[in-house]
Motif scaffolding. Sequence first.
Motif, PDB file in Angstrom:
ATOM      1  N   PHE A 121       5.866 -34.969   0.186  1.00 60.12           N
ATOM      2  CA  PHE A 121       5.491 -35.056  -1.222  1.00 60.12           C
ATOM      3  C   PHE A 121       4.588 -33.916  -1.714  1.00 60.12           C
ATOM      4  CE2 PHE A 121       6.278 -39.553   0.007  1.00 60.12           C
ATOM      5  CZ  PHE A 121       7.407 -39.750  -0.782  1.00 60.12           C
ATOM      6  N   MET A 122       4.025 -33.121  -0.803  1.00 62.46           N
ATOM      7  CA  MET A 122       3.176 -32.010  -1.233  1.00 62.46           C
ATOM      8  C   MET A 122       3.777 -30.653  -0.881  1.00 62.46           C
ATOM      9  SD  MET A 122       0.667 -33.427  -2.819  1.00 62.46           S
ATOM     10  CE  MET A 122      -0.411 -32.016  -3.029  1.00 62.46           C
ATOM     11  N   VAL A 123       4.267 -30.513   0.348  1.00 64.15           N
ATOM     12  CA  VAL A 123       4.752 -29.209   0.822  1.00 64.15           C
ATOM     13  C   VAL A 123       6.208 -28.967   0.425  1.00 64.15           C
ATOM     14  CG1 VAL A 123       5.124 -27.732   2.839  1.00 64.15           C
ATOM     15  CG2 VAL A 123       3.128 -29.248   2.749  1.00 64.15           C
ATOM     16  N   LEU A 124       7.082 -29.952   0.666  1.00 62.72           N
ATOM     17  CA  LEU A 124       8.506 -29.788   0.353  1.00 62.72           C
ATOM     18  C   LEU A 124       8.760 -29.442  -1.114  1.00 62.72           C
ATOM     19  CD1 LEU A 124      11.454 -29.894   1.250  1.00 62.72           C
ATOM     20  CD2 LEU A 124      11.415 -32.380   0.871  1.00 62.72           C
ATOM     21  N   PRO A 125       8.132 -30.146  -2.081  1.00 60.25           N
ATOM     22  CA  PRO A 125       8.367 -29.776  -3.492  1.00 60.25           C
ATOM     23  C   PRO A 125       7.962 -28.338  -3.801  1.00 60.25           C
ATOM     24  CG  PRO A 125       7.357 -31.941  -3.363  1.00 60.25           C
ATOM     25  CD  PRO A 125       7.301 -31.364  -1.985  1.00 60.25           C
ATOM     26  N   TYR A 126       6.927 -27.846  -3.118  1.00 61.11           N
ATOM     27  CA  TYR A 126       6.512 -26.452  -3.339  1.00 61.11           C
ATOM     28  C   TYR A 126       7.614 -25.487  -2.928  1.00 61.11           C
ATOM     29  CZ  TYR A 126       4.477 -21.921  -2.364  1.00 61.11           C
ATOM     30  OH  TYR A 126       4.268 -20.569  -2.321  1.00 61.11           O
ATOM     31  N   PHE A 127       8.176 -25.692  -1.751  1.00 65.75           N
ATOM     32  CA  PHE A 127       9.217 -24.781  -1.267  1.00 65.75           C
ATOM     33  C   PHE A 127      10.492 -24.893  -2.104  1.00 65.75           C
ATOM     34  CE2 PHE A 127       6.690 -24.775   2.710  1.00 65.75           C
ATOM     35  CZ  PHE A 127       6.577 -23.397   2.856  1.00 65.75           C
ATOM     36  N   LEU A 128      10.817 -26.116  -2.557  1.00 65.36           N
ATOM     37  CA  LEU A 128      12.007 -26.285  -3.395  1.00 65.36           C
ATOM     38  C   LEU A 128      11.832 -25.595  -4.751  1.00 65.36           C
ATOM     39  CD1 LEU A 128      12.961 -30.033  -2.703  1.00 65.36           C
ATOM     40  CD2 LEU A 128      14.093 -27.975  -1.839  1.00 65.36           C
ATOM     41  N   SER A 129      10.634 -25.719  -5.330  1.00 67.56           N
ATOM     42  CA  SER A 129      10.381 -25.053  -6.617  1.00 67.56           C
ATOM     43  C   SER A 129      10.277 -23.545  -6.446  1.00 67.56           C
ATOM     44  CB  SER A 129       9.090 -25.592  -7.253  1.00 67.56           C
ATOM     45  OG  SER A 129       7.963 -25.282  -6.451  1.00 67.56           O
ATOM     46  N   ASN A 130       9.863 -23.119  -5.257  1.00 67.53           N
ATOM     47  CA  ASN A 130       9.695 -21.691  -4.981  1.00 67.53           C
ATOM     48  C   ASN A 130      11.030 -20.947  -5.029  1.00 67.53           C
ATOM     49  OD1 ASN A 130       7.556 -19.846  -4.484  1.00 67.53           O
ATOM     50  ND2 ASN A 130       8.349 -19.516  -2.423  1.00 67.53           N
ATOM     51  N   ILE A 131      12.116 -21.665  -4.819  1.00 67.84           N
ATOM     52  CA  ILE A 131      13.450 -21.059  -4.870  1.00 67.84           C
ATOM     53  C   ILE A 131      13.724 -20.500  -6.270  1.00 67.84           C
ATOM     54  CG2 ILE A 131      15.934 -21.543  -4.675  1.00 67.84           C
ATOM     55  CD1 ILE A 131      15.209 -23.722  -2.631  1.00 67.84           C
ATOM     56  N   HIS A 135      14.023 -16.547 -10.748  1.00 67.35           N
ATOM     57  CA  HIS A 135      14.594 -16.658 -12.085  1.00 67.35           C
ATOM     58  C   HIS A 135      13.557 -17.026 -13.147  1.00 67.35           C
ATOM     59  CE1 HIS A 135      18.429 -16.589  -9.952  1.00 67.35           C
ATOM     60  NE2 HIS A 135      18.001 -17.601  -9.217  1.00 67.35           N
ATOM     61  N   ILE A 136      12.415 -17.562 -12.716  1.00 66.10           N
ATOM     62  CA  ILE A 136      11.370 -17.980 -13.661  1.00 66.10           C
ATOM     63  C   ILE A 136      10.067 -17.265 -13.311  1.00 66.10           C
ATOM     64  CG2 ILE A 136      10.066 -19.928 -14.594  1.00 66.10           C
ATOM     65  CD1 ILE A 136      12.398 -21.730 -13.789  1.00 66.10           C
ATOM     66  N   GLU A 137       9.541 -16.513 -14.255  1.00 63.74           N
ATOM     67  CA  GLU A 137       8.321 -15.740 -13.998  1.00 63.74           C
ATOM     68  C   GLU A 137       7.048 -16.539 -14.268  1.00 63.74           C
ATOM     69  OE1 GLU A 137       8.404 -12.125 -16.164  1.00 63.74           O
ATOM     70  OE2 GLU A 137      10.188 -11.349 -15.133  1.00 63.74           O
ATOM     71  N   SER A 138       7.110 -17.498 -15.159  1.00 60.93           N
ATOM     72  CA  SER A 138       5.918 -18.258 -15.545  1.00 60.93           C
ATOM     73  C   SER A 138       5.434 -19.175 -14.412  1.00 60.93           C
ATOM     74  CB  SER A 138       6.220 -19.095 -16.788  1.00 60.93           C
ATOM     75  OG  SER A 138       5.155 -19.979 -17.062  1.00 60.93           O
ATOM     76  N   ARG A 139       4.184 -18.971 -13.987  1.00 65.46           N
ATOM     77  CA  ARG A 139       3.603 -19.809 -12.930  1.00 65.46           C
ATOM     78  C   ARG A 139       3.420 -21.240 -13.422  1.00 65.46           C
ATOM     79  NH1 ARG A 139      -1.337 -21.489 -11.192  1.00 65.46           N
ATOM     80  NH2 ARG A 139      -2.396 -20.497 -12.957  1.00 65.46           N
ATOM     81  N   ALA A 140       3.100 -21.395 -14.715  1.00 66.86           N
ATOM     82  CA  ALA A 140       2.908 -22.732 -15.283  1.00 66.86           C
ATOM     83  C   ALA A 140       4.207 -23.530 -15.238  1.00 66.86           C
ATOM     84  CB  ALA A 140       2.398 -22.619 -16.712  1.00 66.86           C
TER      85      ALA A 140
END
Length: 310
Positions: A121-131, A135-140
Amino acid sequence: MKSSNIGGQAVLEGIMMKNRDKYAVAVRKPDKEIEVSVDEYKSVIPWKSVTKVPFIRGIFNFIDSMVLGMKTLMFSASFFEDEEGTPEVLTEEALAKREKRDKMIMNLTVAFSVVLAVGIFMVLPYFLSNILRKHIESRAVITILEGVIRVGIFLAYILLVSRMEDIQRTFMYHGAEHKCINCIEHGLTLNVENVRASSKQHKRCGTSFLFFVMIVSIIFCFFITAESQIMRVLLRIALFPLIAGVSYEIIKLAGNSDNVIVNLLSRPGLWVQNLTTKEPDDSMIEVAICAVEAVFDWKAYEAENFGREL
């Protein structure tokens, strides 16, 4: 609503209710009789003063809840092991060894569960969003997407486990637990009829707590600006106790307030509870009532808070 500050959880064919340091487990045994065990819970945290500090107490409460939950779950499961076999007679020495072994297994299971939860719930979502960073530059935007993925994984997990037959019955007992507490906190006599008519949703539920963890984590992740990917992952893991502490304070506030804004913030968690609580049958409600009455004087509570003797 007047908060009673009692809480609990569903176990295998039963319910655990906790009031201060005292807890009771009521289980509907295979012979349909109700077994009730009452004991005192000793926190895994030796420093009592620390467990009363806002934002820190939530971390220790989370750990205690997991330990007690695992302990009572193992207790309830013991009634359904070798139902047709001859009960094993153990010597004092053998019994002590078994208790020591069970405690070690329980502690390892809790530790593994925490690590697994942080990973999923903390690490996996980070790596999935990191993909999507290519295509998305905005950190927010990436941080919000990470939070959406985290909530999605959480809901998918609940939907998956809710399909299991044993879990469905556990969710029915979970509903009975909430209904009993709601019955008391709305000043009604604690009986099957009144409990049946009460709500199966409660603002202090562990499901709502976990949902708030998902939401609060989005806010905290906005402040992680490290360039190193490893550091970003480590900071997410390091922030988990603080996130749990803040979420606990929100749940505690919600359980003691009928403020319009608080109720509005609690609503998403109550919606999620529709997945983890089901309507119980009367036999389950009877078990829940037994668990409550073993640790909580609801008549005195209602006389004090609603001004009427029962």
